[in-house]
Design a protein around this motif. Structure first.
Motif: not given
Length: 633
Positions: A468-469, A471-472, A475
């Motif tokens: 998630r990190h 992916e963030e 992004r």
């Protein structure tokens, strides 16, 4: 006239009897076939009677044909009926036998049509005595069968029945005596008093039919037939033995699986069919029961040897048979549990593999009630969450969700229960230290037997915090790149080798005078170059160098004005070295080019002024020298 009135009474009584049988057993094939036979015979009688009444010629012919057909084939309808009556289903499954039965009927019909066999129902003087004998005999037979059927439906016939093969054979031989077109023609040849002989043999056959019918244990709802049907449906075997376990009777659908017929098993000892290591169960049960002389039911699981040498796992239930308070034998019911045993072994192996997987997996494997309460949690929860497995049991998973994620998880949970499917969701889960980590969980329903009965659900959860990190971060990087792409002064364009513009940013559209990016996508890069040769030269250079840096090019805007740019070009090539895509970065160099031209022009003018000043100075010098010379002279 006596024949007519007796026939009329029989017709009414049999019709009512057929209706009662049909109502009582309308779902049974026999209960449907019997009314069919009665109605066929009734149609024969009615058509024969109407044939001799003043009617239209067309109806007269139709009734004649119908009467001849029913007269010829009815005995074979009855023979087919008896096959079902005595439950000889193997005959029904033989297409050749059924075809032979009806072929004989059609052959008889052909002989009647050719007038080689007389039709007692179609004469100029009305139905003959032979026709009445035929009709009354068959009506009597159907009446006796109808009474027997109706009686069995209301609870009669509990005695032991005849063997069905003997009954069917008897009916086959009785076809030689029962009223048929053949018997009437044979008797007419043998004797002048054929009708008397016909009546005597028909009456005798009728008496024998009634005896056989009532002697046979009929049909549909007796305890014996119910037990056989139950055994066939349950795939069980019923065994009766003497006190030494010597088989006296064996019935059940499992016999074909064992490869035996009943006659092969009678006289054998049941222990001979049990695998040696399991014989002690029977022997211990026999000794215990005989020594105590008490009614005692025994249950045990044994492996029964089939005729082929293979074995079937069976659950047996044995009960002693008593006579004068003495045990004279045993009755046992055995059920084939081979499939269940295989399923149990497969389940045990599956559970072992599941537990091995769960105990060693780095993912958290858990099971829950339909409401989400933990029933099991794998040891991975220690590493992932800091909890011991026992600390999660009895707690709802909703206790550990981040408040901002509860609504989304509730919706996914409800959808899983309603759609009976699988759901994969991501959410934040609270560790024991209070920190939240990101979980990705895939949940599947657990059904208890029927598809609609939900026992709970299982979940596989993994820590995706780092993902998630990442992916963030990706992004944010993509957002920065997007803003750079859209807001940067450098024009960025992706095109094919043919010049088709695949993508471009607003800066490119602005440099070349397009109103929007979409307008730019409708143009070809080749049309922006001064001439096609310039574009081909760039492609040739790119194919050679793979990329071109600081390449100054003169372009034409869409409004026709010149624009000077500096471009960096990067090619994308496939495995065969073919150019498949071009990425171009363009910087508008027009202003700098204009300033350079102005500077160059100013420098030219400055040089020209300097040159002019020098020439004037030299000219002045010459003029001065000339003046001095003139003054001296």
């Amino acid at each position: 006239m006596i024949y007519f009135y007796v026939s009329l009474v029989y017709s009414v009584v049999n019709f009512v009897l057929a209706l009662l049988v049909l109502v009582k057993s309308h779902r049974n094939v026999l209960g449907k076939f019997y009314p069919f036979c009665v109605c066929s015979l009734l149609f024969l009688g009615v058509s024969g009677y109407l044939y001799n009444v003043s009617i239209s010629p067309t109806l007269h012919r139709v009734l004649g044909e119908l009467s001849a057909f029913l007269y010829s084939v009815f005995p074979f309808f009855f023979l087919h009926f008896m096959v079902i009556f005595v439950k000889r289903y193997e005959i029904l499954r033989s297409k050749s036998i059924i075809a032979a039965i009806y072929f004989a009927g059609l052959f008889s019909y052909t002989l009647v049509l050719l007038k080689l066999i007389p039709n007692p129902f179609i004469t100029t003087s009305g139905i003959t005595v032979g026709g009445y004998v035929y009709y009354l005999t068959w009506m009597s037979i159907l009446f006796s069968i109808g009474v027997a059927l109706l009686y069995s439906l209301i609870g009669g016939f509990r005695e032991k029945g005849m063997k069905t093969n003997l009954l069917f054979t008897s009916f086959a031989f009785l076809m030689l005596l029962l009223p048929t077109p053949f018997t009437l023609s044979i008797f007419s040849v043998l004797s002048e008093k054929s009708f008397e002989l016909y009546a005597i043999t028909s009456t005798t056959a009728l008496a024998m039919v009634v005896f056989f019918v009532f002697r046979h244990r009929i049909t549909m709802n007796t305890p014996y037939q119910a037990m056989k049907s139950a055994l066939a449906a349950m795939n069980d075997i019923l065994v009766k033995t003497n006190e030494d376990f010597q088989i006296e009777m064996a019935q059940g659908a499992i016999l074909p699986l064992l490869g035996y017929q009943e006659r092969e098993l009678i006289g054998k000892h049941l222990t001979d069919l049990i695998q040696p290591n399991k014989k002690r169960y029977l022997e211990q049960y026999r000794e215990t029961t005989l020594n105590n002389n008490k009614v005692r039911e025994g249950f045990f699981t044994v492996d029964v040897l089939a005729k082929s040498g293979t074995s079937l796992s069976m659950d047996f239930s044995f009960t002693p048979v008593l006579a004068s308070e003495e045990i004279i034998g045993f009755v046992g019911v055995g059920r084939n549990i081979s499939e269940r045993r295989r399923a149990e072994l497969a389940l045990q192996e599956s559970e072992a593999r599941y537990r091995l997987l769960a105990e060693n997996s780095t993912d958290l494997i858990s099971t829950h009630t339909p409401e989400g309460v933990y029933l099991y949690a794998s040891p991975a929860c220690r590493t992932l969450l800091g909890y011991e497995p026992d600390e999660l049991l009895g707690h709802s998973k909703f206790e550990f969700f981040h408040p901002d994620d509860i609504d989304a998880v509730n919706r996914a949970h409800k959808a899983m229960l309603e759609e009976t499917g699988t759901q994969t969701i991501t959410y934040r889960f609270r560790r024991k230290d209070g920190e939240y980590i990101w979980f990705e969980t895939t949940s599947s329903l657990i059904h208890n037997g029927e598809k609609s009965a939900v026992h709970g659900f299982s979940s596989v959860s993994r820590d995706i915090t780092e993902r998630r990190h990442a992916e963030e971060a990706l992004r944010l990087s993509e957002e920065r790149y997007r803003r750079f792409f859209e807001e940067d002064l450098t024009g960025v364009i992706t095109s094919s080798p043919s010049g088709t513009i695949l993508n471009c940013n607003p800066a490119f559209a602005r440099i070349f005078g397009f109103a929007t990016v979409d307008d730019a996508l409708n143009f070809n890069m080749n049309s922006l170059y001064p001439n096609p040769e310039s574009y081909k030269a760039m492609l040739k250079l790119l194919q050679k160098r793979r990329k071109i840096e600081y390449y100054e090019v003169e372009f034409h805007r869409v409004d026709g004005k010149q624009v000077y740019v500096v471009e960096n070009v990067v090619g994308t090539f496939n495995d065969r070295g073919e150019l498949v895509e071009i990425k171009t970065y363009i910087f508008d160099n027009t202003e700098r080019k204009r300033l350079e031209d102005q500077l160059r022009q100013a420098q030219k003018m400055e040089n020209l002024g300097t040159l002019a000043g020098g020439i004037a100075h030299d000219f002045n010098n010459l003029l001065g020298m000339k003046s001095v010379y003139l003054c001296k002279n």
